[in-house]
Design a protein around this motif. Structure first.
Motif, PDB file in Angstrom:
ATOM      1  N   TYR A  99      -3.344  11.111  -9.687  1.00 26.02           N
ATOM      2  CA  TYR A  99      -1.974  11.873 -10.335  1.00 26.02           C
ATOM      3  C   TYR A  99      -2.333  12.941 -11.302  1.00 26.02           C
ATOM      4  CZ  TYR A  99      -3.782   8.938 -13.687  1.00 26.02           C
ATOM      5  OH  TYR A  99      -4.723   8.969 -15.170  1.00 26.02           O
ATOM      6  N   ALA A 144       4.552   4.502 -12.016  1.00 27.75           N
ATOM      7  CA  ALA A 144       3.970   4.925 -13.002  1.00 27.75           C
ATOM      8  C   ALA A 144       4.616   4.374 -14.347  1.00 27.75           C
ATOM      9  CB  ALA A 144       4.156   6.722 -12.374  1.00 27.75           C
ATOM     10  N   HIS A 193       0.386  -1.574   0.277  1.00 27.93           N
ATOM     11  CA  HIS A 193      -0.429   0.084   0.072  1.00 27.93           C
ATOM     12  C   HIS A 193       0.607   1.100   0.109  1.00 27.93           C
ATOM     13  CE1 HIS A 193       0.564  -0.420   4.556  1.00 27.93           C
ATOM     14  NE2 HIS A 193       0.854   0.531   4.640  1.00 27.93           N
ATOM     15  N   ARG A 194       1.922   1.344   0.337  1.00 28.22           N
ATOM     16  CA  ARG A 194       3.101   2.726  -0.072  1.00 28.22           C
ATOM     17  C   ARG A 194       3.814   2.521  -1.157  1.00 28.22           C
ATOM     18  NH1 ARG A 194       6.079   2.423   6.248  1.00 28.22           N
ATOM     19  NH2 ARG A 194       3.796   2.959   7.394  1.00 28.22           N
ATOM     20  N   GLN A 200       0.531  11.651  -6.743  1.00 29.18           N
ATOM     21  CA  GLN A 200      -0.370  10.486  -7.043  1.00 29.18           C
ATOM     22  C   GLN A 200      -0.057  10.023  -5.117  1.00 29.18           C
ATOM     23  OE1 GLN A 200      -3.002   8.969  -8.507  1.00 29.18           O
ATOM     24  NE2 GLN A 200      -3.510   7.251  -7.054  1.00 29.18           N
ATOM     25  N   THR A 201       1.372  10.370  -4.692  1.00 29.27           N
ATOM     26  CA  THR A 201       1.587   9.668  -3.689  1.00 29.27           C
ATOM     27  C   THR A 201       0.529  11.492  -2.272  1.00 29.27           C
ATOM     28  OG1 THR A 201       3.067   8.420  -4.068  1.00 29.27           O
ATOM     29  CG2 THR A 201       3.450   9.635  -1.941  1.00 29.27           C
ATOM     30  N   CYS A 212       4.207  10.058 -10.419  1.00 27.95           N
ATOM     31  CA  CYS A 212       3.541   9.335  -8.875  1.00 27.95           C
ATOM     32  C   CYS A 212       4.061  10.265  -7.001  1.00 27.95           C
ATOM     33  CB  CYS A 212       5.231   8.790  -8.765  1.00 27.95           C
ATOM     34  SG  CYS A 212       5.666   6.711  -9.207  1.00 27.95           S
ATOM     35  N   THR A 261       4.281   3.679  -5.254  1.00 26.06           N
ATOM     36  CA  THR A 261       2.858   4.076  -6.540  1.00 26.06           C
ATOM     37  C   THR A 261       4.345   3.403  -7.393  1.00 26.06           C
ATOM     38  OG1 THR A 261       2.777   5.100  -4.948  1.00 26.06           O
ATOM     39  CG2 THR A 261       2.433   6.008  -7.120  1.00 26.06           C
TER      40      THR A 261
END
Length: 250
Positions: free
Chosen positions: A208, A20, A15-16, A202-203, A199, A18
Motif C-alpha cells: 500500500y 484497510a 488470501h484474497r 495493496q492488491t 486496498c 484486503t
C-alpha cells in the motif's frame, strides 16, 4: 443455491481479502477485532505474485481483430489495445496517456473529435475492466450523424499515431500531472476514499505504501516515455475492435 455456495467457497478466501482501516483508531484494537472476526477463517494457501500475475507480459501478435454486429442501438465503436497489468512500469504512463486523451473538455478526444463535430461522444479507459491482470486500453465513442464507426476508428488511430510521432507539449503534460496531484489530495480528505485507495494499491502492487510514491512517479514521466509506450501498445497487431452498427434498411 448450490452453485452460489460453490462459487463463494472457491473464490472468497482469506488470501484474497484486503482490509484497510482509516481514521482515529488504535492499531492494537483493530488487530484484536480483526483476529476475533477473521482469525478462524480458513482457506487455501497464499499464492505467490508469480502465480497471480503470471509470466512477463508481451503484446499478442495475432491482430488486428474485429467483430461487427448489427443492432438498433448502434452506431458505437470500442477499440481495445492489449496492455500489461498495473504492477508494471508502463502502467503509470498509460494512465497519463488516458488523461491526455480523455481527461475533460480540454483533452484531445473532446477538442479534436466532439468539438469539431466528427463524434457525438468519445472517451478512453486506461484499464478496462481493471488492471490487476493483463487488460485493455480502450477507446470508445459514437460517430456524428452521417459518419460511420470506420470513420471514427480512423480518427482514433490518428490521435494515437500523433502520440507516437509528436512529443506531447510540456504544458499539456504538466496539466495532467497537476490534475493527478489534485485528485490524490482530494481522496485524502475522505476516510472511505483513502481506505479504498489503500486496498487498491495493496492488491495491485503488493504494498500500500506504493501510493505515497505515486505523485513522484507521475512527476518523473517524460514526453519520451509517452512516445515509447504509445509506440509499444498502439500497434494494429495489438488491436481488437468492436463495431455496433444499425441494421441496414432495405
Amino acid at each position: 443455491r448450490r452453485d452460489v455456495e460453490a462459487f463463494f467457497l472457491r473464490h472468497y478466501l482469506p488470501h484474497r481479502l484486503t482490509i484497510a482501516v482509516v481514521g482515529d483508531v488504535k492499531a492494537p484494537q483493530v488487530q484484536q477485532v480483526a483476529e476475533k472476526y477473521f482469525g478462524p477463517w480458513e482457506g487455501a494457501q497464499v499464492r505467490t505474485r508469480e502465480e497471480v500475475y503470471g509470466q512477463e507480459w508481451s503484446p499478442p501478435t495475432t491482430g488486428p481483430r474485429e467483430i461487427r454486429m448489427e443492432l438498433p442501438a448502434g452506431p458505437y465503436l470500442m477499440e481495445g489495445y492489449y496492455r500489461p497489468p498495473g504492477n508494471t512500469k508502463d502502467a503509470l504512463v498509460l494512465n497519463v496517456i488516458a488523461d491526455i486523451l480523455s481527461g475533460g473538455r480540454s483533452c484531445r478526444l473532446y477538442k479534436n473529435l466532439v468539438t469539431k463535430g466528427t463524434a457525438l461522444y468519445s472517451t478512453c479507459y486506461d484499464a478496462y475492466p481493471q488492471d490487476k491482470l493483463s487488460t485493455l486500453f480502450v477507446l470508445a465513442g459514437v460517430p456524428a450523424p452521417g459518419r460511420s464507426t470506420d470513420d471514427l476508428a480512423s480518427d482514433f488511430q490518428a490521435e494515437l499515431s500523433s502520440l507516437v510521432k509528436t512529443p506531447v507539449s510540456k504544458a499539456e503534460l504538466q496539466r495532467v500531472k497537476k490534475k493527478t496531484r489534485a485528485s490524490l489530495l482530494e481522496v485524502q480528505t475522505s476516510n472511505s476514499s483513502m481506505a479504498s485507495l489503500l486496498c487498491d494499491f495493496q492488491t495491485k502492487y503488493g504494498d500500500y505504501r506504493t501510493l505515497f510514491d505515486y505523485p513522484s512517479q507521475v512527476e518523473a514521466i517524460t514526453t519520451k516515455d509517452i512516445q515509447r509506450v504509445a509506440a509499444k501498445i498502439f500497434k494494429p497487431s495489438n488491436r481488437f475492435s468492436g463495431h455496433v452498427v444499425p441494421p441496414y434498411s432495405v
